[in-house]
Design a protein around this motif. Structure first.
Motif, short mmCIF file in Angstrom:
data_model
loop_
_atom_site.label_atom_id
_atom_site.label_comp_id
_atom_site.label_asym_id
_atom_site.label_seq_id
_atom_site.Cartn_x
_atom_site.Cartn_y
_atom_site.Cartn_z
N VAL A 205 59.70 47.64 38.15
CA VAL A 205 59.68 47.33 39.72
C VAL A 205 58.40 46.72 40.18
N PRO A 206 58.63 45.94 41.24
CA PRO A 206 57.30 45.34 41.69
C PRO A 206 56.29 46.16 42.37
N PHE A 207 56.74 47.23 43.36
CA PHE A 207 55.62 48.18 43.69
C PHE A 207 55.03 48.73 43.01
N VAL A 208 55.63 49.49 41.74
CA VAL A 208 54.75 50.09 40.95
C VAL A 208 53.98 49.21 40.08
N SER A 209 54.05 47.85 39.85
CA SER A 209 53.52 46.92 39.07
C SER A 209 52.13 46.92 40.05
N VAL A 210 52.22 46.39 41.34
CA VAL A 210 51.08 46.22 42.16
C VAL A 210 50.23 47.24 42.31
N MET A 211 50.88 48.66 42.66
CA MET A 211 49.99 49.79 43.14
C MET A 211 49.36 50.47 42.21
N TYR A 212 49.88 50.27 40.85
CA TYR A 212 49.29 50.95 39.47
C TYR A 212 48.46 50.15 38.62
N SER A 213 48.51 48.65 39.03
CA SER A 213 47.78 47.83 38.01
C SER A 213 46.50 47.23 39.04
N SER A 214 46.63 47.37 40.15
CA SER A 214 45.45 47.03 41.18
C SER A 214 45.26 47.65 42.23
N GLY A 215 46.47 48.23 43.06
CA GLY A 215 46.52 48.49 44.12
C GLY A 215 45.88 50.13 44.40
N GLN A 216 46.40 50.89 45.40
CA GLN A 216 45.93 52.14 45.66
C GLN A 216 45.96 53.29 44.62
N TRP A 217 47.18 53.31 43.88
CA TRP A 217 47.41 54.24 42.69
C TRP A 217 46.38 53.86 41.69
N PHE A 218 45.87 52.48 41.35
CA PHE A 218 45.08 52.44 40.42
C PHE A 218 43.56 52.81 41.04
N PHE A 278 62.45 51.89 48.78
CA PHE A 278 62.79 53.05 48.17
C PHE A 278 61.77 53.78 47.73
N PHE A 279 60.51 53.42 47.51
CA PHE A 279 59.49 54.40 47.10
C PHE A 279 58.81 55.04 48.49
N GLU A 280 58.84 54.54 49.43
CA GLU A 280 58.34 55.18 50.63
C GLU A 280 59.40 56.12 51.05
#
Length: 326
Positions: A205-218, A278-280
């Motif tokens: 899913v795009p949200f996880v790809s963004v957040m955990y590859s470069s975003g806030q989760w990362f 969905f994730f929000e």
């Protein structure tokens, strides 16, 4: 027919259970992202206090903004709302140098200074990943303060320059990468930029790809990893403090006031994809999500067992009025 139907139910149950276990394992591995974070917590009021302003200035007087126009490539004119926010910062921080990084200037910077990363930079599936990665390299190379264009200034940012590295913390969930501060070449940014390569996974899913590859989760994951490697704070030698700082930006009612920054309502979220809602929603209704998930597992499991019993050839005997089965 009944057997194939039961097999289908069983397979769905297996898939759902496997997915549930996977989600739980991932959430347990992400627990450091969503709960209390390492580092030194500072409110903006504490930073602004005169007693905290004394001391060396670690961060250079540079404020970075990034503008990649995904809707109209090549048009580097800021939208009026963002231009106004940026101008407000410039008016309050006249002694700072301001840098606006457009798409072409950003790629040229990566190609010139960090050619080893250019292939990954160009290969990101989502444009926001390039914006995320760029801000980290700017902190590493130039230092200064990075700000998203939908964030503004409420005061002179000079007091924030006395802390070698800081990120912003909304007080809920992951740390934020919308406003960052750093001195050049700090080891945290070395570790973080090098970690962009092994974290570059395309999740389903795009949200996880963004957040955990470069975003806030990362960012939060590397923050916790970095602090886990630091020596324990020594109260007898406060000068040996190596932890980094979290500047609080909690927007909930009653939270610590914002002294330095503002936020334009509805100004962010330009990168949001179909799965953000969905994730929000999960984050806001975590108990309901797990209750629904496990209820679904239980229901499918019950249907599977019921179906398997019937497929073995057992039939329920009719009951006579007298109470005896025939």
């Amino acid at each position: 027919m009944r057997v194939s139907f039961c097999i289908s139910i069983a397979l769905r149950a297996i898939v759902l259970v496997t997915l549930s276990v996977y989600v739980i394992v991932r959430l347990l591995s992400f627990k450091q992202i969503f709960f209390e974070h390492a580092g030194i917590r500072l409110t903006q009021s504490q930073v602004a206090a005169p007693t905290n302003i004394a001391g060396p200035q670690h961060i250079p007087k540079i404020i970075h903004h990034i503008f990649h126009n995904w809707r109209d490539p090549g048009n580097d004119t800021l939208p009026p709302g963002w231009a106004s926010m940026r101008q407000g910062c410039m008016d309050l921080n006249t002694s700072f140098e301001f840098k606006l990084w457009t798409a072409n200037a950003s790629r040229e910077f990566i190609e010139t200074e960090y050619a080893w990363f250019l292939r990954t930079y160009d290969g990101y599936r989502y444009p926001v990943q390039r914006v995320d990665a760029l801000r980290y390299f700017l902190m590493l190379h130039y230092g200064g303060i990075y700000m998203d264009l939908d964030n503004g200034c409420k005061a002179d940012l000079t007091p924030l320059l006395h802390y070698p590295v800081w990120v912003t913390d909304g007080g809920r969930g992951a740390l934020s990468n919308n406003i960052l501060g750093a001195r050049p070449n700090h080891p945290f940014w070395h570790r973080l930029t090098l970690s962009l390569l092994p974290y570059n996974w395309n999740w389903p899913v795009p949200f996880v790809s963004v957040m955990y590859s470069s975003g806030q989760w990362f960012l939060t994951a590397i923050w916790e990893e970095y602090h886990a490697l630091l020596p324990k704070p020594d109260s007898a030698n406060p000068d040996h403090e190596h932890r980094l700082y979290r500047i609080m930006m909690d927007g909930t009612p009653g939270a610590d006031p914002w002294v330095f920054f503002s936020h334009q309502e509805g100004g962010g979220g330009t990168w949001h994809t179909w799965d953000n809602w969905f994730f929000e929603g999960i984050g806001e209704h975590l108990f309901l999500f797990f209750a629904t998930l496990f209820s679904g597992i239980a229901l499918i499991g019950w249907l599977g067992l019921r179906c398997m019993r019937r497929s073995r050839g057992y039939t329920r005997l009719p009951i006579l009025p007298s109470g005896y089965a025939v």
